[in-house]
Scaffold this active site. Structure first.
Site, mmCIF file in Angstrom:
data_model
loop_
_atom_site.group_PDB
_atom_site.id
_atom_site.type_symbol
_atom_site.label_atom_id
_atom_site.label_comp_id
_atom_site.label_asym_id
_atom_site.label_seq_id
_atom_site.Cartn_x
_atom_site.Cartn_y
_atom_site.Cartn_z
ATOM 1 N N ASP A 25 -85.748 83.207 8.010
ATOM 2 C CA ASP A 25 -85.924 81.819 7.605
ATOM 3 C C ASP A 25 -87.055 81.811 6.583
ATOM 4 O OD1 ASP A 25 -86.543 79.162 7.307
ATOM 5 O OD2 ASP A 25 -86.887 78.741 9.432
ATOM 6 N N LYS A 87 -91.196 77.786 -2.515
ATOM 7 C CA LYS A 87 -89.779 77.468 -2.350
ATOM 8 C C LYS A 87 -89.375 76.272 -3.216
ATOM 9 C CE LYS A 87 -86.491 76.813 1.474
ATOM 10 N NZ LYS A 87 -86.427 76.740 2.946
ATOM 11 N N GLU A 186 -79.473 76.199 6.572
ATOM 12 C CA GLU A 186 -80.416 76.053 7.685
ATOM 13 C C GLU A 186 -79.883 75.183 8.826
ATOM 14 O OE1 GLU A 186 -83.921 74.986 5.492
ATOM 15 O OE2 GLU A 186 -84.091 77.009 4.698
ATOM 16 N N ASP A 208 -82.845 68.171 9.656
ATOM 17 C CA ASP A 208 -83.764 69.282 9.404
ATOM 18 C C ASP A 208 -84.792 68.883 8.351
ATOM 19 O OD1 ASP A 208 -85.043 71.629 8.771
ATOM 20 O OD2 ASP A 208 -83.243 72.795 8.381
#
Lengths: 624, 182
Positions: A25, A87, A186, A208
């Site tokens: 992850d 990210k 995810e 999420d």
């Protein structure tokens, strides 16, 4: 953690067959790696026992890259060389940097290149390279812990990541020396971990909210099939934004007028972050910040104040939930469970608002930090071939429509959002001039009608179109989105059967040769080691091919092949066995190719047979 | 290079279903899942590049087939296509004058929806109307196709296309309204 207990007694995999695999992850704030051992998935910890690796990299003038908590601690003192939340820049272009990174203190290299690079004491780096540095640490952690080389990994990405962001993630993994089995969304990963654990059947919503990204996915769980019905989100919205909203309020309250001091800004942001965490447990907290003049100021903030600041951000996520339900054609009432994933779902206001929207309490009993990595580890274990009897099947979708630019700067949708992947759609084009031998196709991703409001993915130039009169050429362009959600384009002139040469110019990515160049650079200091590794990898690949063809021939070679056909495959195989024991990497590669091309038709026949035998089964059912 | 997963078979043959508008969606869903369990790229993640490529093609084909047969409008269009009648989803329009009048009225109704006292429930009402018209059109199509009256079947598909586009517009409107209310 007792999240999952999927150990099958009496089904222990033989040790020599077990291939090491991991789920990663790669988060905005933290990254994790997990693996399945003896049937039980678990996250792996570092020497200190921490499973969270802060996604922060500090570059020193010695060229060294420090990753994790030590880097994070240095963020306030060395803001220009300490890269956090990278990210957010993955697969982004220069113009995004100006809007997105207005808050990032880093020095961006001013150059023509469309891929932004950050200037640090150790050199200039792209987001992909910074991510690769994080991945290397996780890879090392997994290999130390498992005691061997990883055969492959599953890396999770936000479901709402576009093609460029996915490609950048995959390239980062390649750069870190990882073999990527699959990019997994995810929320889907979370659903796998959750669904297998709870044995849930029915419609499930996965909400999420991470540090920098937000996803909502609506899935149907049915007998081990995880079917994503729709997905939505915002790949630039997360808990970071909560921190920034609070920090801006603090700046106002403290009467700070000069916001150009990066160290002060970092201190305020850190204080805001701490206050946000504190307000998850208490209704009020005190913040203490050292201002530019060295004076320490205190400030009190209530949960109510925080709620007011973040409500507009939560509204955006609620809107996305609404749209996802609509796209899935289900109502909030039909949703069986709402699963909360990502550290930012610890914020009470988020839980409150989402529970209210779905009309049922959101599930918070699973660890929102670990669940994604756990799901990825389960998938990696299956993809590595360690569970041949596993029936689990993930059917995911493309999050954003893919289209091409047409006359007048408009988009024509080729593949609409929420189409199940893999998917292929063909479109026919023609030439508009006599003798035209090239044409350009601009591929975009997004929902808007105007090209400029969509995300530009790439420009494909088709060359070597046979010259014909205008309108006579029929060029069939196939847009193929694979199971990673990545786009490939193939073009072919139909009347002549000539494949047009497709030259890709990614809008926000690096070309293959640029990536290769980076790979060479990163390997330069360890070339011998790499050489040995490459040979070993090629030999493993050869063994796999030999083993697979043996097994296939044994099973149905007699039935599906003539003696001559079989002879050709066997001689290619024997040649590969011989080459495999040598040390010439190129020769092994070639021999593998030879086996593959000799068995091309055979492989196709086998797949056909497997589909047909299934259909034969259906026929029997029908007659009953 | 053409890999022969026998892409020449019709989607109905692929699913082992009779070539008809009425399909058993539960059986179709079961078979779809069974086929993907065999062919999905996840089954070939550790296989050779060639097998991986084949599986992507095969799985894409099955997805395409399923998507086409699952949706009543695209299923109807596909049935006509098998009979040699191609319909352009964007360009071909119904030429029935009464239907044209109805189209204009409905569009006007949708245009004015923002000025309604409760625009969201007004949208819900239009959506319910569209659903009921669609339902009737589906029965009409099934009957016409059964009787091999392809001209009528074609006209029915064109009407279904109109309602489909209208429904999309309605959804967009709903989204805009909700955004402005947030």
């Amino acid at each position: 953690m007792a999240l999952l207990q999927i150990s099958e007694p009496g089904m222990s995999t033989k040790p020599h067959e077990h291939r090491l695999a991991a789920g990663i992850d790669l988060g905005t704030t933290n990254s994790l790696v997990a693996t399945v051992r003896s049937g039980v998935p678990a996250t792996l910890t570092d020497a200190e026992g921490d499973y969270l690796l802060p996604s922060v990299v500090r570059y020193l003038s010695s060229g060294e890259a420090i990753v994790g908590s030590r880097a994070r601690q240095a963020a306030a003192d060395d803001p220009y060389n300490t890269i956090a939340s990278i990210k957010r820049l993955m697969g982004r272009g220069r113009e995004d940097v100006t809007t997105l990174a207005g808050r990032m203190p880093y020095h961006f290299v001013d150059e023509e290149n469309t891929v932004p690079r950050i200037h640090t004491a150790a050199g200039d780096f792209t987001a992909m390279q910074v991510s690769a540095d994080i991945l290397r640490v996780l890879k090392q952690r997994a290999e130390d812990s498992l005691g061997g080389d990883l055969s492959g990994v599953v890396i999770t990405v936000p479901a709402y990541f576009d093609d460029a962001q996915r490609q950048a993630t995959k390239d980062a993994a390649t750069l870190a020396g990882l073999n990527v089995f699959r990019l997994l969304n995810e929320p889907t990963a979370a659903a796998v971990a959750y669904g297998l654990d709870k044995g849930a059947e029915g419609i499930v919503a996965v909400y999420d909210l991470g540090g920098g990204t937000f996803d909502i996915s609506i899935l149907r769980l049915n007998k081990g099939v995880f079917e994503v019905l729709s997905t939505g989100g915002d790949s630039a919205l997360g808990g970071d934004d909560f921190d920034h909203a609070l920090a801006e309020w603090m700046i106002e309250q403290l009467g700070v007028t000069d916001t150009s001091d990066p160290k002060l800004m970092r201190r305020i942001l850190n204080a805001a972050h701490e206050a946000k965490l504190a307000l998850s447990d208490s209704l009020e907290t005190r913040i203490s910040v050292e201002l530019a003049d060295g004076e320490r100021r205190e400030l009190s903030v209530s949960r109510e104040q925080l709620n007011k600041l973040i409500d507009p951000l939560i509204n955006k996520t609620v809107m996305a939930c609404r749209r996802a339900l609509r796209d899935a054609d289900v109502t909030a009432g039909e949703v069986l469970d709402v699963v909360m994933v990502g550290g930012s779902t610890r914020v009470p206001r988020v839980r409150e608002r989402i529970s209210e929207f779905f009309g049922r309490p959101a599930l918070v009993d699973i660890d929102p930090d670990q669940v994604v990595a756990i799901g990825a580890a389960i998938q990696a274990d299956i993809l590595a071939g360690n569970k041949p009897d596993e029936e689990m099947l993930l059917l995911d979708v493309i999050p954003l429509s893919l289209g091409i630019e047409t006359m007048g700067g408009l988009t024509e949708k080729i593949i609409p959002r929420n189409t199940t992947i893999p998917v292929a759609r063909a479109q026919e084009f023609t030439t508009f001039k006599d003798g035209q031998t090239a044409m350009s196709i601009h591929v975009v991703q997004g929902e808007r009608e105007v090209v400029d409001e969509c995300r530009s993915l790439a420009r494909f130039t088709l060359r070597e179109i046979p010259p014909m009169v205008a309108g006579a050429a029929r060029i069939r362009v196939t847009f193929q989105v694979d199971a990673d959600g990545l786009l490939n384009v193939e073009a072919r002139e139909e009347t002549s059967g000539v494949s047009a040469n497709v030259e890709v110019k990614p809008s926000y990515g690096l070309t293959d040769s640029e990536i290769e160049h980076m790979l060479m650079d990163s390997m330069a200091h360890a070339r011998d080691d790499m050489q040995a590794r490459a040979l070993r990898e090629q030999q493993v690949e050869a063994d796999r091919v030999i083993e697979a063809i043996q097994a296939a021939l044994h099973k149905d070679g007699g039935e599906l092949l003539s003696t001559d056909e079989r002879g050709l495959i066997e001689s290619a195989r024997d040649n590969l066995i011989e080459r495999r024991n040598g040390s010439d990497i190129g020769a092994i590669k070639e021999a593998i190719k030879a086996v593959e091309s000799a068995s091309e038709e055979y492989v196709a026949r086998r797949m056909n047979k497997s589909v047909q035998s299934m259909m034969a089964g259906h026929k029997v059912e029908e007659f009953e | 290079m053409a890999i022969d997963l026998d892409f020449s078979r019709s989607y109905f043959e692929l699913f082992g279903l009779p070539e008809s508008f009425e399909v058993d969606t539960a059986i179709m869903a079961d078979r779809y899942r069974a086929m993907q369990t065999e062919l999905h790229p996840d089954r070939y993640a550790s296989s050779s590049e060639q097998e991986r490529r084949l599986s992507v093609q095969g799985a894409s084909w099955i997805n395409e087939a399923y998507e086409t047969l699952k949706d009543p409008l695209s299923r109807a269009r596909y049935l006509l296509q098998l009979k040699g009648i191609d319909i352009d989803a964007d360009k071909d329009m119904s030429s029935d004058p009464d239907f044209l009048m109805q189209q204009i009225e409905l569009r006007e109704q949708l245009e004015q929806i923002e000025s309604e006292a409760d625009p969201l429930s007004a949208l819900d009402r239009v959506a319910a109307d569209i659903r009921s018209w669609n339902h009737d059109l589906r029965s009409q199509f099934a009957a016409a196709f059964e009787q091999k009256d392809l001209a009528t079947a074609r006209q029915t598909v064109l009407k279904m296309q109109f309602f489909n586009r209208l429904f999309d517009e309605l959804r967009r409107k709903e989204e805009q309204l909700e955004e402005s209310l947030m």
